[in-house]
Design a protein around this motif. Structure first.
Motif, short mmCIF file in Angstrom:
data_model
loop_
_atom_site.label_atom_id
_atom_site.label_comp_id
_atom_site.label_asym_id
_atom_site.label_seq_id
_atom_site.Cartn_x
_atom_site.Cartn_y
_atom_site.Cartn_z
N LEU A 215 0.83 -1.20 0.00
CA LEU A 215 0.00 0.00 0.00
C LEU A 215 0.86 1.25 0.00
O LEU A 215 1.81 1.37 0.78
N LYS A 216 0.52 2.18 -0.86
CA LYS A 216 1.21 3.47 -0.93
C LYS A 216 0.36 4.59 -0.34
O LYS A 216 0.87 5.67 -0.05
N HIS A 217 -0.94 4.35 -0.18
CA HIS A 217 -1.87 5.33 0.37
C HIS A 217 -2.94 4.59 1.16
O HIS A 217 -3.20 3.41 0.90
N PRO A 218 -3.60 5.26 2.11
CA PRO A 218 -4.73 4.63 2.81
C PRO A 218 -5.83 4.26 1.81
O PRO A 218 -6.17 5.05 0.93
N ALA A 219 -6.36 3.07 1.94
CA ALA A 219 -7.39 2.60 1.02
C ALA A 219 -8.61 3.52 1.05
O ALA A 219 -9.07 3.95 2.10
N GLY A 220 -9.12 3.83 -0.14
CA GLY A 220 -10.35 4.59 -0.28
C GLY A 220 -10.20 6.09 -0.18
O GLY A 220 -11.19 6.81 -0.31
N ARG A 221 -8.98 6.58 0.00
CA ARG A 221 -8.81 8.02 0.25
C ARG A 221 -8.51 8.83 -1.02
O ARG A 221 -8.84 10.00 -1.10
N ARG A 222 -7.84 8.20 -1.98
CA ARG A 222 -7.47 8.95 -3.18
C ARG A 222 -7.32 8.01 -4.36
O ARG A 222 -7.19 6.79 -4.20
N HIS A 223 -7.34 8.58 -5.56
CA HIS A 223 -7.10 7.82 -6.77
C HIS A 223 -5.60 7.68 -6.97
O HIS A 223 -4.87 8.67 -7.02
N HIS A 224 -5.14 6.45 -7.05
CA HIS A 224 -3.73 6.17 -7.33
C HIS A 224 -3.70 4.97 -8.27
O HIS A 224 -3.97 3.84 -7.87
N TYR A 225 -3.40 5.23 -9.53
CA TYR A 225 -3.49 4.22 -10.59
C TYR A 225 -2.64 3.02 -10.24
O TYR A 225 -1.47 3.14 -9.89
N SER A 226 -3.24 1.82 -10.36
CA SER A 226 -2.53 0.60 -10.00
C SER A 226 -2.73 -0.48 -11.04
O SER A 226 -3.84 -1.03 -11.18
N ASN A 227 -1.68 -0.81 -11.77
CA ASN A 227 -1.73 -1.92 -12.71
C ASN A 227 -1.88 -3.26 -12.00
O ASN A 227 -2.68 -4.10 -12.41
N PRO A 228 -1.14 -3.53 -10.91
CA PRO A 228 -1.34 -4.80 -10.20
C PRO A 228 -2.77 -4.96 -9.68
O PRO A 228 -3.27 -6.08 -9.58
#
Length: 459
Positions: A145-158
């Motif tokens: 995790l790079k950010h708290p879940a559900g808080r922001r859009h962070h593009y994730s291919n995996p």
């Protein structure tokens, strides 16, 4: 001649071809193919190539990169619509043991689960999927995790690779086979495949400072395939755009597609120029709201957008790692077509039949002292509009129990009920507990808190 012919005017076609030619030349792209879809039909396609006298046609395959994610999202929403999962479910409920067990299905679809953007090294897009044989190989075990879940859009291919694995788990077969059977076959998209099939373009990198090229590898990315593996053609993407605009009875209903294109996370930019729904990117271009997706893999770029307001869609595909901005080009093709040939409104027609009880409900209604109008539309839909121009106007679809369900705006998902007196005559409308009466603040028995018994007075 119909109001919306299956072809574009010569001046429109010339303007579109000119834009494609400029994009290929200035982008130094080996080849580029593009097209425009109007009201569900491919009405124009054009192409340019580095080879004199030759240009790819809409049957040539290109790699479409992250456009693949829109297909995976449709597979996941099909599972939801069948009741096999809930979007609020944590991934671990259905696919336990991954580094993303606590991220919800909705968060993975919207890239808001906080997961890393990419896999651990090596660069997954240019290496064989055999280097990542297990789902645990797709994310760093120590810090997925790079950010708290559900808080922001962070593009994730995996994140989309995990969604593909979720589809496989619940369907019991490879996601590509599920895609072929449940989506591609019903839509007639037999030229969309996991691996390239002849005829297909080769992918190239163009040197940034010299007019020379380098072939890019054509990799099978294995478990990362749901993030960007698919190959497709202009003709197939025209069918996909038509589906994203209108749905298909055997694939996904329009209501679910509308859910996919609603913003799932608050935008980062104050101007709200871009956003993300459930598997669909949202973009504002020259005042026009578009939805679709961009895509890139080594050797290829792609862009597909739909403009609901204009009844238009466009796609652009190229076989260079960088160069022509295909997402921008697709948006520009919509703008050019809309400017040259603006959409004609559907002709007004009277209802084929009328329900006298519904007709009696139409006309003015008052929420307190605020005047509203209730209108009867096709298929028994009621439209409630604030006459003072407020934000509470909504459309309501009839339900089997005699109520109406809000479709949009303030009352989306809320229920409208007609409340009747003991003798069957109408007392008032109840919309999510708000009371609408035939006159301002009356009758007293219907208005919460009552009405001053002296009624309206002069002061």
């Amino acid at each position: 001649m119909t109001d919306q012919p299956d072809h574009l005017l010569p001046t429109t076609r010339r303007a579109l071809l000119h834009r494609v030619a400029v994009a290929q030349a200035e982008g130094r792209t080996p080849s580029l193919v593009a097209g425009v879809v109007r009201e569900g039909r491919l009405v124009w396609s054009g192409a340019r190539s580095m080879i004199d006298g030759h240009a790819p046609d809409p049957d040539v395959q290109y790699r479409i990169g992250s456009l693949t994610k829109t297909f995976v999202a449709v597979l996941v929403l099909r599972l939801r619509d069948e009741g096999l999962l809930d979007l609020a479910d944590p991934l671990g409920r259905h696919l336990p043991g991954t580094p993303a067990d606590q991220a919800t299905v909705a968060q993975l679809l919207a890239h808001s689960g906080g997961l890393a953007a990419e896999t651990p090294e090596p660069w997954w897009e240019r290496t064989d999927g055999a280097l990542r044989p297990e789902l645990g190989d797709l994310l760093e075990e120590e810090s997925p995790l790079k950010h708290p879940a559900g808080r922001r859009h962070h593009y994730s291919n995996p994140g989309y690779a995990l969604l593909g694995a979720l589809v496989e788990k619940l369907r019991g077969e490879p996601w590509g086979e599920v895609l072929r059977r449940e989506v591609l076959a019903p839509l007639g998209m037999d030229r969309t495949t996991l691996l390239p099939e002849h005829p297909h373009a080769g992918g190239f990198a163009v040197h940034p400072w010299a007019d020379v090229m380098l072939p890019e590898p054509l990799t099978d990315t294995g478990l990362m395939g749901p993030a960007g593996q698919l190959w497709s053609t202009g003709a197939d993407l025209a069918r996909w755009a038509a589906f994203l605009a209108a749905g298909h009875d055997k694939v996904l209903q329009p209501d679910t597609l509308a859910e996919m294109r609603r913003p799932a996370v608050g935008p980062d930019d104050a101007e709200w120029t871009s956003g993300y729904g459930l598997g669909l990117q949202l973009r504002r271009h020259e005042g026009r709201l578009l939805y679709g997706h961009t895509g890139s893999m080594p050797g290829f770029t792609a862009g597909l957008w739909v403009s609901e307001e204009d009844g238009l869609a466009a796609f652009a595909l190229s076989n260079a790692t960088r160069g022509a901005n295909t997402p921008l080009l697709a948006a520009q093709l919509i703008g050019i077509t809309a400017a040259h040939e603006p959409r004609l409104p559907a002709p007004w027609r009277p209802l084929p039949e009328v329900d006298e009880e519904l007709l009696a409900l139409t006309g003015p209604w008052y929420w307190g002292a605020a005047p509203n109008a209730l209108r009867l539309r096709a298929e028994g839909v009621l439209e409630l509009t604030e006459l003072a121009g407020g934000q509470r106007g909504s459309r309501f679809r009839p339900q089997p129990d005699g109520s109406w369900l809000g479709l949009d705006n303030y009352y989306a998902g809320e229920t409208l009920r007609v409340v009747r007196h003991a003798d069957g005559t109408v007392s008032h409308l109840d919309v999510g507990s708000f009371v609408y009466t035939r006159e301002p603040y009356g009758p007293a028995a219907a208005v919460p808190g009552g009405v001053d018994p002296q009624g309206w007075q002069a002061f």
